[in-house]
Design a protein around this motif. Structure first.
Motif, short mmCIF file in Angstrom:
data_model
loop_
_atom_site.label_atom_id
_atom_site.label_comp_id
_atom_site.label_asym_id
_atom_site.label_seq_id
_atom_site.Cartn_x
_atom_site.Cartn_y
_atom_site.Cartn_z
N ILE A 9 0.85 -1.18 0.00
CA ILE A 9 0.00 0.00 0.00
C ILE A 9 0.89 1.23 0.00
O ILE A 9 2.09 1.16 0.28
CB ILE A 9 -0.94 0.03 1.22
CG1 ILE A 9 -0.13 0.07 2.53
CG2 ILE A 9 -1.90 -1.15 1.20
CD1 ILE A 9 -0.99 0.24 3.77
N SER A 10 0.30 2.37 -0.31
CA SER A 10 1.05 3.62 -0.31
C SER A 10 0.98 4.28 1.05
O SER A 10 0.14 3.93 1.89
CB SER A 10 0.48 4.57 -1.37
OG SER A 10 -0.83 4.99 -0.98
N THR A 30 -0.11 7.14 1.46
CA THR A 30 -1.41 7.80 1.44
C THR A 30 -2.51 6.85 1.93
O THR A 30 -3.42 7.26 2.67
CB THR A 30 -1.75 8.29 0.02
OG1 THR A 30 -0.65 9.04 -0.50
CG2 THR A 30 -3.00 9.15 0.03
N ASP A 31 -2.40 5.58 1.52
CA ASP A 31 -3.36 4.59 1.99
C ASP A 31 -3.27 4.41 3.51
O ASP A 31 -4.29 4.26 4.19
CB ASP A 31 -3.11 3.24 1.31
CG ASP A 31 -3.38 3.28 -0.18
OD1 ASP A 31 -4.24 4.08 -0.60
OD2 ASP A 31 -2.72 2.52 -0.92
N GLU A 38 -4.93 7.26 5.14
CA GLU A 38 -6.38 7.09 5.08
C GLU A 38 -6.86 6.16 6.18
O GLU A 38 -7.86 6.42 6.85
CB GLU A 38 -6.76 6.53 3.71
CG GLU A 38 -8.25 6.37 3.48
CD GLU A 38 -8.96 7.70 3.22
OE1 GLU A 38 -10.21 7.70 3.25
OE2 GLU A 38 -8.28 8.71 2.98
N ARG A 39 -6.10 5.09 6.39
CA ARG A 39 -6.45 4.13 7.44
C ARG A 39 -6.43 4.78 8.81
O ARG A 39 -7.34 4.58 9.62
CB ARG A 39 -5.46 2.96 7.39
CG ARG A 39 -5.78 1.83 8.33
CD ARG A 39 -4.63 0.82 8.35
NE ARG A 39 -4.47 0.14 7.08
CZ ARG A 39 -3.49 -0.73 6.83
NH1 ARG A 39 -2.58 -1.00 7.77
NH2 ARG A 39 -3.40 -1.32 5.65
#
Length: 528
Positions: free
Chosen positions: A22-23, A25-26, A29-30
Motif C-alpha cells: 500500500i502507499s 497515502t493509503d 487514510e487508514r
C-alpha cells in the motif's frame, strides 16, 4: 505494551507500506478513518460544531481525512489549514484535493496573521496541526491559536500527540503545546504521556490500532514498555500444593529509629501479605514491643542501641533484605550500614534513609550487590545522581547510574518507572490516594516479599510496583483519595492478587460510551 520512539514508528510505517503493498497515502487514510470511527461511535450524528485544524504536514493530512469523512457523514464540520509555511507534504496535498471534491466549503486557509476563528465552549476541536515529526519552533501566531483553543474551553481531541509536544524533549514554553482533553495515539502510546513535566498536556489518551505490520511490532525491541495487567500476569508464580513457608523465603526488614518504628511495621507486614514465607524485623530496642504487639506474625531482632541502629549483625540467613525504612542517618548508623554492605551478598531492596546514607558516603555505592533494587523518591534520587534539567535528563542520568552500578532503580511517581540500564518499565496502576505517608514503606515490603519468593529482582520490581498500585486501586472506592492510608494499601494487596485472575468487565454496548478496553491515563494519578 511497547512504547515505540518516533523513528521506530516511521520505520514501521515504511515497512508496513512495503509488506502490505500500500502507499503512504493509503496508510494515512487508514489512520484518519480510525479517528473518524472513534468520533462517529460517540457522536452518532450529533450536530455539534466540529472545528478541524490541520497543519500542512502528515498530521494535517490525517486531519483532512478525518474532516472529509465527517463531512460525508453529515456532520457540522469547519476545516482550517494552519498555513504558516510553504513546505507542504505530498500526502497533505493529496488529501487537500480529496476534501475539496466532497464539499463546496473548502478548508479555510489561515495565513497566521488574521483573527482566530470563533469557537464556543460546547464545540469540539480536532487538533491535527503538528505531529510527532515537529522539528521547528512554534510561531507566535500558532502559540496564540493554541491558547485560543484553551480559552474556548471546548473539548479538544488531538491526533497522535498534542500539537507542539515533542516525543523526546520537554517544551521550553508550555503555551506552545495544545492542552488536549483526549489524545488518540497511533499504534503506541508516547513516553511523554507518562512523565511529570509532559503528561499534563493530555487529560486522557487512547491507542488506535492502524494496522502496522504485526511482525515488526513483535520483533522490534523498544527502550520503554508500558506495564499493565496483561504484562504482569505471565510473571506470576503459582504456588505448588506441597510448598511450605520455607519455599517462599525469609525476608529481613532492617530499619527504624525512635519515632519511626511504624515504617518497619508497615514494610514487614507488606512483605508477609505479598507472600514471603517468614519475615524478621531488625530494629533498635525501642521498637521491640511495638513490633511484637502490632505484628505477631513477624520475628524481631534488636540492635543494642535503644533509639537507632549502631551495629547491624544477626545470626539468621535471610533470602532477601529490605533496608532503610525509618532508619535515620545518624553517624553511627551510617557506619553500621557501610560495614553491613562490606559483608553482605544477600539481594537488597534499598529505600529511604539507606539511600540517603549511600548519598552521604558515595564510595559505598561500589559495595552494592548486583541487581540491588533502589526505591528513591525524587529528592532521594537527586542526592544519588545529582540535579537534572528535565525529565529526559533525569532518565538519562538514572540509566547511566543503573548501568554503572548494575542496580535497578524504581522512580516513584504518578507513573512509577522501573529503570534497569537502558530499559524503562512504565507502570499504569495507582491513584492519588497513594500520596500519603508510609506507602513507600509498603512498596519496600512488597518488593522484598516478592524477591523472597524467588522472583528475580527486576521481575519483582516490575510486578511489585504494579501490585502496589493496583492494591490502592481496588480499595480506593471504600476510602476515597483523601482517607487512604498505607495500612489500607496493605489490605488491598490481596485484592490486587485476585484481580490478576478476574475476568474482564462486560463491554459497554452503548456506542456513545467509552470503550472499556481502551488504554487511558487519568490525569490525577498517584504521587508518593
Amino acid at each position: 505494551m511497547k512504547i515505540f520512539t518516533k523513528d521506530q514508528i516511521y520505520a514501521g510505517d515504511e515497512l508496513t507500506a512495503k509488506k502490505q503493498n500500500i502507499s503512504a497515502t493509503d496508510l494515512m487514510e487508514r489512520a484518519g478513518i480510525e479517528i473518524f470511527n472513534w468520533l462517529h461511535r460517540r457522536m452518532q450524528g450529533a450536530q455539534v460544531p466540529i472545528h478541524v485544524f490541520c497543519g500542512i504536514g502528515n498530521n494535517g493530512g490525517d486531519g483532512l481525512v478525518v474532516a472529509r469523512h465527517l463531512i460525508t457523514h453529515g456532520y457540522n464540520v469547519h476545516t482550517y489549514v494552519v498555513n504558516c509555511s510553504t513546505k507542504r507534504s505530498k500526502d497533505f496535498l493529496i488529501n487537500y484535493d480529496r476534501i475539496k471534491n466532497v464539499t463546496k466549503e473548502w478548508p479555510t486557509l489561515l495565513d497566521c496573521k488574521e483573527d482566530f476563528p470563533a469557537i464556543n465552549e460546547n464545540d469540539i476541536i480536532v487538533d491535527a496541526v503538528f505531529g510527532i515529526g515537529i522539528n521547528r519552533p512554534v510561531g507566535e501566531w500558532v502559540k496564540g491559536l493554541f491558547n485560543h483553543f484553551k480559552d474556548s474551553k471546548a473539548y479538544t481531541l488531538s491526533v497522535d500527540v498534542p500539537s507542539g509536544l515533542h516525543t523526546d524533549q520537554v517544551p521550553s514554553d508550555p503555551e506552545t503545546v495544545v492542552s488536549a482533553s483526549h489524545t488518540l495515539s497511533f499504534q503506541t502510546p508516547k513516553l511523554v504521556f507518562f512523565l511529570p513535566e509532559t503528561a499534563n498536556y493530555t487529560e486522557q489518551w487512547e491507542v488506535l490500532d492502524i494496522g502496522l505490520d504485526p511482525g515488526y511490532l513483535v520483533e522490534t525491541q523498544t527502550e520503554a514498555e508500558l506495564i499493565g495487567k496483561n504484562e504482569v500476569l505471565p510473571l506470576y508464580k503459582p504456588r505448588e500444593k506441597f510448598s511450605h513457608k520455607g519455599t517462599f523465603g525469609h525476608s529481613l526488614i532492617i530499619g527504624g529509629s525512635y519515632g519511626k518504628i511504624g515504617a518497619v511495621t508497615l514494610a514487614s507486614k507488606a512483605a508477609l501479605v505479598s507472600g514471603a514465607g517468614k519475615v524478621t524485623a531488625y530494629l533498635p530496642k525501642c521498637g521491640y514491643t511495638i513490633l511484637q504487639s502490632s505484628l505477631p506474625e513477624a520475628m524481631v531482632i534488636t540492635d543494642a542501641n535503644e533509639e537507632y541502629l549502631t551495629n547491624i549483625t544477626f545470626d539468621i540467613t535471610p533470602t532477601v533484605i529490605g533496608i532503610g525504612v525509618g532508619m535515620g542517618t545518624e553517624e553511627r548508623t551510617i557506619k553500621a550500614f557501610t560495614k553491613f554492605l562490606k559483608t553482605t551478598k544477600t539481594p537488597l531492596v534499598i529505600d529511604a534513609d539507606a539511600i540517603n546514607c549511600l548519598a552521604k558516603s558515595k564510595e559505598t555505592l561500589k559495595l552494592l550487590p548486583a541487581f540491588s533494587v533502589l526505591t528513591p523518591h525524587p529528592k532521594e534520587l537527586e542526592r544519588l545522581i545529582g540535579k537534572w534539567s528535565d525529565d529526559f535528563d533525569k532518565l538519562k542520568k538514572t540509566k547511566a547510574f543503573s548501568k554503572k552500578y548494575n542496580v535497578i532503580i524504581v522512580l516513584k511517581g504518578a507513573n512509577t518507572i522501573t529503570v534497569y540500564k537502558e530499559k524503562l518499565f512504565v507502570n499504569t496502576t495507582g491513584n492519588p490516594g497513594l500520596a500519603t505517608a508510609g506507602t513507600g514503606d509498603v512498596l519496600t515490603g512488597v518488593l522484598t516479599g516478592l524477591i523472597s519468593q524467588g522472583y528475580e529482582p527486576l521481575i519483582a520490581a516490575i510486578f511489585g510496583v504494579y501490585l502496589h498500585g493496583r492494591a490502592a486501586d481496588v480499595i480506593i472506592e471504600d476510602f476515597g483519595y483523601q482517607s487512604l492510608t498505607a495500612s489500607d494499601v496493605i489490605n488491598g494487596i490481596a485484592g490486587a492478587y485476585l484481580d490478576l485472575f478476574s475476568p474482564p468487565e462486560p463491554q459497554e454496548t452503548n456506542p456513545t460510551q467509552e470503550d472499556e478496553t481502551s488504554k487511558s491515563n487519568d490525569k490525577g494519578q498517584r504521587k508518593k
